[in-house]
Design an enzyme around this catalytic site. Structure first.
Site, mmCIF file in Angstrom:
data_model
loop_
_atom_site.group_PDB
_atom_site.id
_atom_site.type_symbol
_atom_site.label_atom_id
_atom_site.label_comp_id
_atom_site.label_asym_id
_atom_site.label_seq_id
_atom_site.Cartn_x
_atom_site.Cartn_y
_atom_site.Cartn_z
ATOM 1 C CG ASP A 227 -1.878 1.138 1.291
ATOM 2 O OD1 ASP A 227 -1.660 2.147 0.581
ATOM 3 O OD2 ASP A 227 -2.871 1.046 2.032
ATOM 4 C CG HIS A 246 -5.574 11.313 -11.184
ATOM 5 N ND1 HIS A 246 -6.160 11.476 -12.424
ATOM 6 C CD2 HIS A 246 -5.337 9.981 -11.073
ATOM 7 C CE1 HIS A 246 -6.277 10.307 -13.022
ATOM 8 N NE2 HIS A 246 -5.788 9.391 -12.228
#
Length: 334
Positions: A227, A246
């Site tokens: 992660d 984004h």
């Protein structure tokens, strides 16, 4: 005397425009274009092969024909038109996977847009009861569509990025959220001495590892499960994040960039124009919020984001695609 249609009328016509994308979704789900690629077919044959209700299928075809998608010949059979070609599965201009994703996941998420407006949180999570990443990890059909859509998008984007990005003296590249590793492979193909690492979630990593092995890149490309908000492999030359940042709000995006502990950070993203004029870029910004809880950013906003992560934005270079390359380096040695 007929009233002349004004700008306001044109705007309000878009309220009903959602009907066409949903009809395209139905056509994509039924595979109508693929049925017709060999030649015109009668309605009865199309109904039998798709399982669609005959009378309703006729209405769908007539509606799509009214906007140029499909056409009815004099003998009553239905045929492809040029406008229908993007519905084909195997076509250079195919948009079928994008239509499938837009017609279900995106459609339902945008139906909950008020959740995002009220809370600033992703509407997708509200509509589906889980994040988009969690949804794709547990829904094989949705994952297959998303993978196909991502690959087609990468095929349009990556050549422009490769042409504009100079790896310099780098010996290792970490591709954060690199998907199938297509961009990394394209970069490494031009630099025989460079090694790569793809960092991905578990449900993506297994597919990527198998793909890279099958393509003969297993020796030069490692796949790591992580992660990025928590930890990334440290000490490498270039950290590449192509349309990853984004997907996150400022807090999580800053955490990811801070975890890029190396000499160079290369972010590949759409950069919003500084003005407030409505455009595809501004619509994309809201789309990132609805689907992920993320956002598109201006150059100034990226500079501020880099700064919060301890990076200095050194260069912003446009590409021939819709994205720009934003290069950063640590403000102090790490």
């Amino acid at each position: 005397m007929a009233r002349r249609r004004g700008v306001d009328d044109e705007l309000w016509l878009t309220v009903g425009a959602y009907v066409v994308p949903q009809l395209l979704y139905a056509a994509a789900r039924l595979g109508l274009a693929d049925l017709l690629v060999a030649g015109p077919l009668a309605l009865e044959d199309m109904s039998e092969q798709t399982g669609a209700h005959p009378a309703t299928l006729a209405r769908v075809l007539r509606a799509l024909a009214s906007v140029g998608v499909f056409a009815r010949a004099r003998d009553g059979r239905w045929r492809l038109t040029r406008a229908a070609e993007p519905l084909l599965s195997d076509h250079p201009r195919s948009r079928r996977t994008a239509i499938l994703f837009a017609g279900h996941e995106q459609h339902l998420a945008w139906g909950s847009v008020m959740h995002s407006v009220a809370t600033g949180q992703p509407a997708f999570d509200h509509a589906f009861g889980r994040s988009l990443h969690q949804h794709l990890a547990t829904d094989e059909a949705a994952m297959a569509v998303a993978e196909a859509q991502r690959a087609r998008r990468a095929a349009r984007r990556d050549p422009a990025v490769v042409a504009a990005l100079d790896l310099g003296a780098a010996r290792t590249v970490v591709d954060v959220g690199g998907g199938g590793g297509e961009l990394l492979v394209a970069l490494l193909s031009r630099r025989p001495g460079v090694r790569g690492i793809v960092v991905e979630a578990p449900h993506v990593a297994a597919r990527t590892r198998a793909r890279l092995q099958a393509q003969g890149w297993g020796q030069r490309c490692e796949v790591v499960v992580a992660d990025a908000r928590e930890q990334l492999p440290a000490g490498h030359d270039v950290y590449l994040l192509a349309e990853v940042v984004h997907c996150y709000d400022d807090d999580d995006a800053s955490r990811i960039l801070r975890n890029c502990r190396g000499r160079r950070v290369v972010v590949v993203e759409r950069v919003l124009p500084a003005g407030g004029r409505a455009s595809a870029d501004r619509l994309a910004d809201l789309h990132m919020l609805v689907m992920y809880g993320g956002r598109e950013r201006t150059r100034r906003e990226y500079a501020e984001l880099f700064a919060t992560a301890g990076l200095r934005l050194r260069r912003v270079a446009p590409t021939a695609a819709w994205v720009s390359i934003l290069e950063g380096a640590p403000r102090v040695a790490r």
